[in-house]
Design a protein around this motif. Structure first.
Motif, mmCIF file in Angstrom:
data_model
loop_
_atom_site.group_PDB
_atom_site.id
_atom_site.type_symbol
_atom_site.label_atom_id
_atom_site.label_comp_id
_atom_site.label_asym_id
_atom_site.label_seq_id
_atom_site.Cartn_x
_atom_site.Cartn_y
_atom_site.Cartn_z
ATOM 1 N N ASN A 113 7.853 -30.030 -8.651
ATOM 2 C CA ASN A 113 6.854 -29.511 -8.418
ATOM 3 C C ASN A 113 6.414 -28.507 -9.406
ATOM 4 N N LYS A 114 7.327 -27.624 -9.540
ATOM 5 C CA LYS A 114 7.245 -26.181 -10.205
ATOM 6 C C LYS A 114 7.821 -26.248 -11.875
ATOM 7 N N GLN A 115 8.937 -26.963 -11.914
ATOM 8 C CA GLN A 115 9.847 -26.885 -13.255
ATOM 9 C C GLN A 115 10.176 -28.118 -13.681
ATOM 10 N N ILE A 116 10.743 -28.124 -14.708
ATOM 11 C CA ILE A 116 11.263 -29.463 -15.521
ATOM 12 C C ILE A 116 12.660 -29.201 -16.035
ATOM 13 N N TYR A 117 13.522 -30.057 -16.017
ATOM 14 C CA TYR A 117 14.830 -29.901 -16.465
ATOM 15 C C TYR A 117 15.293 -31.101 -17.386
ATOM 16 N N VAL A 118 16.062 -30.752 -18.237
ATOM 17 C CA VAL A 118 16.409 -31.878 -19.153
ATOM 18 C C VAL A 118 18.167 -31.479 -19.300
ATOM 19 N N GLN A 119 18.589 -32.866 -19.451
ATOM 20 C CA GLN A 119 20.243 -32.604 -19.750
ATOM 21 C C GLN A 119 20.575 -33.821 -20.679
ATOM 22 N N LEU A 120 21.308 -33.533 -21.694
ATOM 23 C CA LEU A 120 21.859 -34.545 -22.465
ATOM 24 C C LEU A 120 23.337 -34.774 -21.818
ATOM 25 N N ILE A 121 23.556 -35.836 -21.600
ATOM 26 C CA ILE A 121 24.651 -36.628 -20.611
ATOM 27 C C ILE A 121 25.734 -37.526 -21.518
ATOM 28 N N ASP A 122 26.900 -37.222 -21.533
ATOM 29 C CA ASP A 122 27.683 -38.352 -22.026
ATOM 30 C C ASP A 122 28.252 -38.830 -20.799
ATOM 31 N N ASP A 123 27.948 -40.292 -20.612
ATOM 32 C CA ASP A 123 28.283 -41.103 -19.281
ATOM 33 C C ASP A 123 29.668 -41.554 -19.351
ATOM 34 N N VAL A 124 30.275 -41.701 -20.640
ATOM 35 C CA VAL A 124 31.741 -42.102 -20.734
ATOM 36 C C VAL A 124 32.719 -40.962 -20.090
ATOM 37 N N LYS A 125 32.323 -39.746 -20.381
ATOM 38 C CA LYS A 125 33.282 -38.677 -19.654
ATOM 39 C C LYS A 125 32.526 -37.998 -18.423
ATOM 40 N N ALA A 126 31.464 -38.598 -18.352
ATOM 41 C CA ALA A 126 30.630 -38.071 -17.159
ATOM 42 C C ALA A 126 30.512 -36.395 -17.406
ATOM 43 N N THR A 127 29.939 -35.872 -18.571
ATOM 44 C CA THR A 127 30.069 -34.623 -18.566
ATOM 45 C C THR A 127 28.436 -34.203 -19.310
#
Length: 114
Positions: A35-49
């Protein structure tokens, strides 16, 4: 206890995630909005990082959609510094509208391709 609206978003989220996946060369750009913030991640699903992340925490007071655009530009800047130019966009079950759209446009403006 989750509401009907949350359950719907989670079903959509899993349907999307069954079709897309991120790699080191082309990570998944996952957006989460509270409701107050927004978050963004770039994720490598192969290594799960998580390779790169950005959020609106600590930003000056401004409208939320404007904050989202700034977060998109910030994550693009950090991704380019890490050598990432292309991503797969994961809207995380949210509609591509409003703040989610602003994040995507900000990232494109910052130089990411998806």
């Amino acid at each position: 206890m989750t509401t009907k609206k949350e359950q719907r978003r989670i079903r959509i989220k899993y349907r999307i995630r069954s079709k897309i996946s991120g790699t080191a060369a082309r990570p998944r750009m996952s957006v989460f909005r509270s409701n107050k913030q927004i978050y963004v991640q770039l994720i490598d699903d192969v290594k799960a990082t998580t390779l790169v992340s950005a959020s609106s925490l600590g930003f000056e007071k401004m409208p939320k959609s404007e904050q989202a655009g700034k977060v998109g530009e910030l994550v693009a800047e950090r991704a380019l510094a890490a050598g990432i130019t292309e991503v797969v966009f994961d809207r995380n079950g949210y509609l591509y509208h409003g703040r989610v759209k602003e994040v995507a446009e900000g990232a494109r403006k910052g130089g990411l391709k998806f």
